[in-house]
Design a protein around this motif. Structure first.
Motif, PDB file in Angstrom:
ATOM      1  N   VAL A 188      -6.655   9.271   2.362  1.00 53.64           N
ATOM      2  CA  VAL A 188      -7.843   8.688   2.964  1.00 53.64           C
ATOM      3  C   VAL A 188      -7.841   8.909   4.474  1.00 53.64           C
ATOM      4  O   VAL A 188      -8.781   8.567   5.145  1.00 53.64           O
ATOM      5  CB  VAL A 188      -8.007   7.171   2.672  1.00 53.64           C
ATOM      6  CG1 VAL A 188      -7.981   6.913   1.200  1.00 53.64           C
ATOM      7  CG2 VAL A 188      -6.985   6.361   3.411  1.00 53.64           C
ATOM      8  N   PRO A 223      -8.262   5.213   8.696  1.00 56.93           N
ATOM      9  CA  PRO A 223      -9.140   5.184   7.525  1.00 56.93           C
ATOM     10  C   PRO A 223     -10.232   6.242   7.641  1.00 56.93           C
ATOM     11  O   PRO A 223     -10.380   6.876   8.679  1.00 56.93           O
ATOM     12  CB  PRO A 223      -9.731   3.769   7.567  1.00 56.93           C
ATOM     13  CG  PRO A 223      -9.573   3.284   8.958  1.00 56.93           C
ATOM     14  CD  PRO A 223      -8.504   4.108   9.630  1.00 56.93           C
ATOM     15  N   LYS A 243     -10.868   9.030  -3.342  1.00 56.97           N
ATOM     16  CA  LYS A 243     -10.657  10.477  -3.435  1.00 56.97           C
ATOM     17  C   LYS A 243     -12.001  11.155  -3.667  1.00 56.97           C
ATOM     18  O   LYS A 243     -12.860  10.613  -4.372  1.00 56.97           O
ATOM     19  CB  LYS A 243      -9.735  10.810  -4.616  1.00 56.97           C
ATOM     20  CG  LYS A 243      -8.283  10.438  -4.418  1.00 56.97           C
ATOM     21  CD  LYS A 243      -7.525  10.872  -5.665  1.00 56.97           C
ATOM     22  CE  LYS A 243      -6.048  10.558  -5.574  1.00 56.97           C
ATOM     23  NZ  LYS A 243      -5.372  10.921  -6.852  1.00 56.97           N
ATOM     24  N   GLN A 290      -2.188   4.316   9.745  1.00 56.67           N
ATOM     25  CA  GLN A 290      -3.093   5.158   8.952  1.00 56.67           C
ATOM     26  C   GLN A 290      -4.507   5.084   9.482  1.00 56.67           C
ATOM     27  O   GLN A 290      -5.030   3.996   9.696  1.00 56.67           O
ATOM     28  CB  GLN A 290      -3.134   4.656   7.506  1.00 56.67           C
ATOM     29  CG  GLN A 290      -1.867   4.895   6.740  1.00 56.67           C
ATOM     30  CD  GLN A 290      -1.814   4.016   5.507  1.00 56.67           C
ATOM     31  OE1 GLN A 290      -0.785   3.480   5.169  1.00 56.67           O
ATOM     32  NE2 GLN A 290      -2.951   3.832   4.853  1.00 56.67           N
ATOM     33  N   SER A 323     -16.265   3.216  -3.761  1.00 58.20           N
ATOM     34  CA  SER A 323     -15.518   2.233  -2.979  1.00 58.20           C
ATOM     35  C   SER A 323     -15.427   0.909  -3.734  1.00 58.20           C
ATOM     36  O   SER A 323     -16.442   0.351  -4.151  1.00 58.20           O
ATOM     37  CB  SER A 323     -16.222   2.036  -1.633  1.00 58.20           C
ATOM     38  OG  SER A 323     -15.648   0.957  -0.946  1.00 58.20           O
ATOM     39  N   SER A 336      -2.293   6.389   0.136  1.00 59.54           N
ATOM     40  CA  SER A 336      -3.269   6.129   1.188  1.00 59.54           C
ATOM     41  C   SER A 336      -3.427   7.308   2.150  1.00 59.54           C
ATOM     42  O   SER A 336      -4.351   7.356   2.907  1.00 59.54           O
ATOM     43  CB  SER A 336      -2.888   4.885   1.981  1.00 59.54           C
ATOM     44  OG  SER A 336      -1.754   4.293   1.459  1.00 59.54           O
ATOM     45  N   HIS A 338      -7.946   1.272  -5.501  1.00 55.44           N
ATOM     46  CA  HIS A 338      -8.890   1.421  -4.390  1.00 55.44           C
ATOM     47  C   HIS A 338      -8.809   2.811  -3.762  1.00 55.44           C
ATOM     48  O   HIS A 338      -9.831   3.487  -3.582  1.00 55.44           O
ATOM     49  CB  HIS A 338      -8.604   0.337  -3.342  1.00 55.44           C
ATOM     50  CG  HIS A 338      -9.238   0.590  -2.012  1.00 55.44           C
ATOM     51  ND1 HIS A 338     -10.569   0.334  -1.772  1.00 55.44           N
ATOM     52  CD2 HIS A 338      -8.732   1.109  -0.862  1.00 55.44           C
ATOM     53  CE1 HIS A 338     -10.856   0.670  -0.523  1.00 55.44           C
ATOM     54  NE2 HIS A 338      -9.765   1.137   0.048  1.00 55.44           N
ATOM     55  N   THR A 339      -7.581   3.257  -3.437  1.00 58.73           N
ATOM     56  CA  THR A 339      -7.451   4.557  -2.745  1.00 58.73           C
ATOM     57  C   THR A 339      -7.792   5.715  -3.684  1.00 58.73           C
ATOM     58  O   THR A 339      -8.311   6.734  -3.242  1.00 58.73           O
ATOM     59  CB  THR A 339      -6.031   4.760  -2.173  1.00 58.73           C
ATOM     60  OG1 THR A 339      -5.078   4.520  -3.195  1.00 58.73           O
ATOM     61  CG2 THR A 339      -5.764   3.805  -1.022  1.00 58.73           C
ATOM     62  N   THR A 340      -7.524   5.545  -4.982  1.00 58.88           N
ATOM     63  CA  THR A 340      -7.916   6.568  -5.943  1.00 58.88           C
ATOM     64  C   THR A 340      -9.441   6.704  -5.930  1.00 58.88           C
ATOM     65  O   THR A 340      -9.985   7.806  -5.984  1.00 58.88           O
ATOM     66  CB  THR A 340      -7.412   6.205  -7.357  1.00 58.88           C
ATOM     67  OG1 THR A 340      -6.000   6.038  -7.308  1.00 58.88           O
ATOM     68  CG2 THR A 340      -7.756   7.297  -8.365  1.00 58.88           C
ATOM     69  N   ALA A 371       0.832  -1.192   0.000  1.00 62.57           N
ATOM     70  CA  ALA A 371       0.000   0.000   0.000  1.00 62.57           C
ATOM     71  C   ALA A 371       0.869   1.244   0.000  1.00 62.57           C
ATOM     72  O   ALA A 371       1.433   1.614   1.016  1.00 62.57           O
ATOM     73  CB  ALA A 371      -0.887  -0.009   1.242  1.00 62.57           C
ATOM     74  N   TRP A 411      -4.363  -1.712  -4.767  1.00 64.08           N
ATOM     75  CA  TRP A 411      -4.534  -0.793  -3.631  1.00 64.08           C
ATOM     76  C   TRP A 411      -4.602   0.654  -4.118  1.00 64.08           C
ATOM     77  O   TRP A 411      -5.389   1.464  -3.626  1.00 64.08           O
ATOM     78  CB  TRP A 411      -3.398  -0.996  -2.624  1.00 64.08           C
ATOM     79  CG  TRP A 411      -3.537  -0.132  -1.410  1.00 64.08           C
ATOM     80  CD1 TRP A 411      -2.852   1.004  -1.117  1.00 64.08           C
ATOM     81  CD2 TRP A 411      -4.467  -0.326  -0.330  1.00 64.08           C
ATOM     82  NE1 TRP A 411      -3.268   1.526   0.075  1.00 64.08           N
ATOM     83  CE2 TRP A 411      -4.266   0.734   0.582  1.00 64.08           C
ATOM     84  CE3 TRP A 411      -5.447  -1.285  -0.054  1.00 64.08           C
ATOM     85  CZ2 TRP A 411      -5.008   0.864   1.757  1.00 64.08           C
ATOM     86  CZ3 TRP A 411      -6.181  -1.149   1.123  1.00 64.08           C
ATOM     87  CH2 TRP A 411      -5.960  -0.089   2.008  1.00 64.08           C
ATOM     88  N   THR A 412      -3.748   0.985  -5.107  1.00 66.18           N
ATOM     89  CA  THR A 412      -3.774   2.337  -5.666  1.00 66.18           C
ATOM     90  C   THR A 412      -5.129   2.630  -6.319  1.00 66.18           C
ATOM     91  O   THR A 412      -5.682   3.719  -6.173  1.00 66.18           O
ATOM     92  CB  THR A 412      -2.651   2.504  -6.718  1.00 66.18           C
ATOM     93  OG1 THR A 412      -1.411   2.177  -6.099  1.00 66.18           O
ATOM     94  CG2 THR A 412      -2.584   3.912  -7.261  1.00 66.18           C
TER      95      THR A 412
END
Ligand code: PLP
Length: 475
Positions: free
Chosen positions: A22, A42, A423, A40, A429, A19, A418-420, A14, A415-416
């Motif tokens: 988020v 969430p 935004k 981190q 999600s 991340s 997902h986190t994008t 990750a 993961w990228t």
């Protein structure tokens, strides 16, 4: 969402920069929570309605995956709230060692009837992992209680790139190498793994579906022979592969061929439908589309739709008969087994699925989702495969579309993505997954909307998902 989030357990995959954004949702200050990623915070979810989750900063996130394929009715259905409230006023807890309760009776009757009586009893626990554990223990007990006991049956055969839960027993049958690595030394040694049914990578150009399926059945046969055919207790498989392999439906005839191998050697077939069952793939039980009936079946995620933690083990008539004539005891006790409030919630969720005719909608909207994903992302240079069934779809990413070479795991591609998605400009999600190629390599995301989704919502989901994929993979 329980404890399950497919592949977020490898912080090394990750990228911290991706991340960080988020983490803006929570005020600073020491939290008492051990987050899944300890460094981190969430996003903090303070509300939810329909297909949306609301953060404490007011961001409305389109929950395109029902969490981990859980919230199948969407969030905040007042009918389920009412059922929970009613049950709370009757009885909230009683101990299943010596009491039954009407909510559990109703739910189990519904579940048994939904299989046409083929699975003749249900055993209710609190998580998919627990249901898998119960299935393994029941398989062992079954062979001890046959008229002629077979105590030598102590081996399990499962599949590579599978996910069956996170306790030591269930992790032992699963095969996500990344998740197993740390615990390998304490995992059960009596489990071996055969290949998944994964045509995108494993079916040879000159093979037909039939010959590929035949090859996989032969591999299972060979594994039975290797460990000793009369020492195998059960073959364990997800009816439709979910978290680790990424929404891979079985090819026609595949599960039937695998069951034939089990039957030839007197082993049980355990189908894990924790993720793919309870309507997710378009029929209440995923095996209904496969021309097989399992000996033991696990269900969970969509069962309670996220309104309460609940899971179940469905048991075939012949296994029930054996235990009834044997000791007459399933000595597997858990305090929250058959929890009245969870059962009442799940029973209401299941009746809503029937009353609102949601299964035909899963099939229709699922086909539309697959078609739109293909149209919008099929040509993307880093989208290798789009696969799924019902409202359960995965997009597999590749570094090289021609050679199907995956991205290096260190890049944390899923993961990228997902986190994008999280935004604010995307606000969608997605479930990230890794390991589809071999348990370590391979990236995909899952899309799994609520069963009551609409054409307009499917269009919105695909629109956001494709923007996210283009954005994330350009980085
Ligand atoms: C999620 C999952 C499990 C584990 O269920 P939990 O409720 O997270 O314990 C087991 N098997 C499959 C196929 C799953 O997808």
């Amino acid at each position: 969402m329980g404890d399950f989030q497919p592949d977020l357990t490898e912080p090394s995959t990750a990228p911290v920069a991706a991340s960080k954004q988020v983490s803006d949702g929570l005020a600073d200050g020491q939290s008492g929570v051990l987050y899944r990623q300890l460094r981190q915070k969430p996003l903090n979810i303070v509300g939810a309605r329909g297909s949306y989750l609301v953060t404490d900063t007011g961001l409305e996130i389109l929950d395109a995956t029902c969490g981990a394929a859980v919230s199948c009715l969407g969030h905040n259905d007042a009918r389920v709230h009412e059922a929970i409230q009613e049950q709370l006023q009757k009885v909230s807890y009683c101990y299943s060692l010596y009491f039954t309760n009407s909510a559990m009776e109703n739910l189990c009757k519904f579940l048994v009837d939904s299989t046409g009586g083929k699975m003749s009893r249900a055993f209710i626990v609190a998580s998919g992992t627990e249901a898998v554990e119960a299935s393994l223990k029941m398989a062992v007990q079954y062979f001890m209680e046959l008229p002629t006991p077979q105590p030598q049956r102590a081996n399990f055969i499962a599949r590579k790139q599978s996910y069956h839960g996170n306790t030591l027993g269930s992790l032992s049958v699963g095969h996500h190498i990344g998740r197993r690595a740390l615990y390998e030394k304490v995992l059960a040694k009596n489990v071996s793994h055969v290949s998944q049914c994964y045509p995108y990578r494993d079916m040879k150009p000159d093979e037909t579906v039939e010959s590929y399926v035949g090859r996989l059945a032969q591999e299972l046969e060979d594994e039975f022979q290797r460990v000793g055919p009369d020492t195998v207790c059960a073959f364990v498989a997800e009816t439709m592969a979910g978290a680790t392999l990424g929404c891979m439906p079985a090819l026609p005839g595949y599960l039937k061929a695998m069951k034939e191998v089990c039957q030839r050697h007197g082993a049980l077939l355990i189908l894990d439908e924790v993720m793919s069952g309870m309507g997710r793939t378009g029929t209440l039980h995923a095996w209904e589309q496969e021309d097989v009936v399992p000996d033991l079946q696990t269900i969970a995620k969509g069962l309670g739709g996220g309104y309460a933690p609940i899971a179940g083990l469905l048991i075939n008539q012949h296994v029930v008969d054996t235990l009834t004539k044997g000791t007459g005891v399933f000595s597997h006790s858990q305090t929250y087994q058959g929890h009245p409030v969870s059962c009442a919630a799940a029973y209401r969720v299941q009746r809503i699925i029937q009353e609102d005719s949601l299964l035909p909608n899963v099939r229709e909207m699922g086909a539309y989702l697959g078609q739109l994903l293909q149209e919008k992302l099929g040509d993307h240079p880093h989208v290798g495969d789009i696969r799924g069934r019902g409202l359960f779809w995965a997009i597999e990413f590749v570094k090289n579309k021609e050679t199907k070479e995956p991205y290096p795991p260190s890049q944390g591609v899923s993961w990228t993505v997902h986190t994008t998605g999280l935004k604010p400009e995307h606000a969608v999600s997605l479930i990230p997954g890794s390991g589809c190629v071999d348990g370590i390599n391979g990236d995909h995301v899952c899309v799994a909307p609520a069963y009551n989704t609409t054409r307009a919502e499917i269009e919105l989901i695909v629109d956001r998902v494709s923007r996210v994929v283009y954005d994330a993979l350009a980085q």
